[in-house]
Design an enzyme around this catalytic site. Structure first.
Site, PDB file in Angstrom:
ATOM      1  N   HIS A   1       6.041   0.146  -6.911  1.00 18.23           N
ATOM      2  CA  HIS A   1       7.366  -0.459  -6.724  1.00 18.23           C
ATOM      3  C   HIS A   1       8.046   0.119  -5.475  1.00 18.23           C
ATOM      4  O   HIS A   1       8.620  -0.611  -4.665  1.00 18.23           O
ATOM      5  CB  HIS A   1       8.252  -0.166  -7.939  1.00 18.23           C
TER       6      HIS A   1
ATOM      7  N   HIS B   1       2.244   4.193 -10.759  1.00 20.29           N
ATOM      8  CA  HIS B   1       2.898   2.919 -11.074  1.00 20.29           C
ATOM      9  C   HIS B   1       4.215   2.762 -10.306  1.00 20.29           C
ATOM     10  O   HIS B   1       4.451   1.733  -9.649  1.00 20.29           O
ATOM     11  CB  HIS B   1       3.159   2.847 -12.579  1.00 20.29           C
ATOM     12  N   GLU B   2       5.050   3.776 -10.379  1.00 25.87           N
ATOM     13  CA  GLU B   2       6.357   3.687  -9.721  1.00 25.87           C
ATOM     14  C   GLU B   2       6.225   3.699  -8.203  1.00 25.87           C
ATOM     15  O   GLU B   2       7.051   3.091  -7.507  1.00 25.87           O
ATOM     16  CB  GLU B   2       7.261   4.834 -10.187  1.00 25.87           C
TER      17      GLU B   2
END
Length: 453
Positions: free
Chosen positions: A26, A22-23
């Site tokens: 980003h 997920h990170e």
């Protein structure tokens, strides 16, 4: 204790991997957009281990609390920024670029789920055939003419491969509240169509199958003692792991369900079990315990885990395995199905049509992680895909402090040409923190209730 020895490491691996994915979404998009990244952290709190990139100057951390993570970007709202670095600050980017950076986290979780399901379909999805057991006379299944041993092969012409497909399909149709058309194969091999009216069934998955009266078919097989609970009626009577229970008070037991129902109907009574042990037949008297059931009525308790010889279930096993190309659309479809169903169930929780007891927290997730890891790679990867979808959907909720809340703020800023006032944003953050805290409290409360039974 041994279950938790598997569950805790499996949970840490699962959450660590999914948060990292997920990170990274980003992180990757931020760098491609020219935003300066200061830190990439798996976990919150103090650094446990890490290093700093020689050329980029980015800090890579593993932090103490493994329940999330973050990407820290250069931002004038969080501290002074040198004049030369201001063009690379996150807050200086056009709203469309900020939206892309924020949306990349959930987006990569969806892509991970597709990749995981693709791998699962390549390995082969193990399950049990969608055959149903005997339904109670007052159930919708019995009223529709479904019989024990019937195999449901399609719902509204959509093929059903295993019991999980059947469960997800009926939950989805139950939310619609429409009638469904089932294609059913009988034990003689013929196929017939059966209509099932779902207009008056509860939307809650916990209640849906009880109302329908559907449960997996149990092939005739002598039940056996898989494990004995210490200081229970079974242990005091001398029952042992591996004992095959042939009869109770002379009544033959040909399925585990038949044995469980017979035990539960005799609270506090002294019964005689006929068991086979090491080739010998023994008659063992047992005084059953009496406990309060979920409905408040007294029910009998033996204090043993009931199972069957694994060979008896071989005919019920099924495996769906696809090639590399065929697995791609199947994985995309599966991810879409799970995502859509997750969103619909969340919406029904808000309206009260689905119980909040369906919300699970870290304890329950750890439990599932351990169970699937103990089963094998296919089960654990499928679990990762499911949690990845849940993580993506949760983060897209329009709640400040979550990705969805930031997407809402930046979209409003893009439309109106200027950001919301700082006071409004701060108030939103406070509301979001309260909502998130309430959700976490509910999840832990549900987990504790499950542990307490």
């Amino acid at each position: 204790m041994s279950d938790w020895l598997m569950s805790v490491p499996a949970f840490i691996v699962a959450i660590g991997l999914l948060v990292a994915v997920h990170e990274y979404g980003h992180f990757w998009v931020a760098r491609r957009m020219g935003v300066k990244v200061l830190r990439y952290s798996i976990g919150f709190g103090n650094r446990v281990w890490g290093f700093t990139g020689r050329r980029s100057g980015i800090e890579y951390w593993l932090s103490a609390i493994p329940l999330g993570g973050y990407v820290k970007m250069l931002d004038e709202r969080e501290g002074p920024v040198a004049e030369a670095d201001k063009p690379y600050a996150f807050n200086r980017q056009h709203p469309a670029r900020r939206i892309a950076i924020v949306a990349a986290g959930p987006g990569v979780n969806f892509l991970f789920a597709i990749a995981a399901y693709w791998l699962v379909f390549m390995i082969g999805v193990a399950g049990i055939k969608p055959m149903i057991g005997a339904a109670p006379a007052d159930s919708l299944a019995a009223q529709a003419g479904l019989r024990a041993g019937d195999e449901i092969v399609a719902i509204d012409d959509r093929r059903i491969e295993n019991w999980e497909d059947l469960r997800l399909g009926l939950i989805e149709r139950g939310l619609d509240g429409d009638a469904v058309d089932l294609q059913v194969r009988t034990d003689e091999g013929s196929v017939r169509r059966v209509g099932l009216d779902l207009s008056n069934v509860p939307a809650d998955p916990e209640q849906l199958f009880d109302r329908l009266g559907l449960m997996p078919y149990q092939p005739p097989a002598t039940p056996l003692i898989a494990d004995v609970v210490a200081d229970s009626a079974a242990s005091r009577a001398g029952l042992q792991k591996g004992d095959q229970i042939q009869a109770v008070d002379g009544d033959a037991m040909d399925t585990p369900q038949a044995l469980v129902e017979r035990i539960q109907s005799s609270p506090g009574e002294r019964v005689q079990l006929t068991v086979t042990r090491d080739g010998q037949t023994l008659d063992i008297p047992v005084t059953l315990a009496s406990v309060q059931g979920d409905d408040g009525a007294e029910e009998g308790r033996l204090g043993a885990q009931i199972g069957v010889d694994a060979a008896a279930w071989q005919s019920m096993r099924t495996t769906r395995q696809l090639g590399p190309l065929a697995a791609v659309p199947a994985a995309v479809a599966k991810t879409w199905e799970v995502s859509a169903l997750t969103v619909r169930l969340m919406a029904r929780m808000v309206t009260g049509e689905v119980s909040l007891r369906n919300v699970s927290g870290p304890i329950q997730i750890a439990n599932y992680a351990g169970q699937t890891a103990s089963i094998g790679l296919e089960a654990f990867v499928g679990f990762l895909a499911l949690v990845s979808v849940s993580l993506a959907v949760l983060n897209l909720l329009p709640i400040p402090v979550l990705d969805g809340g930031h997407l809402l703020y930046y979209s409003i800023e893009w439309i109106r040409g200027r950001p919301l006032s700082e006071a409004v944003q701060v108030a939103g953050q406070q509301v979001g923190m309260v909502a998130l805290l309430m959700l976490m409290t509910l999840a832990f409360y549900n987990d504790i209730l499950r542990l307490l039974g």
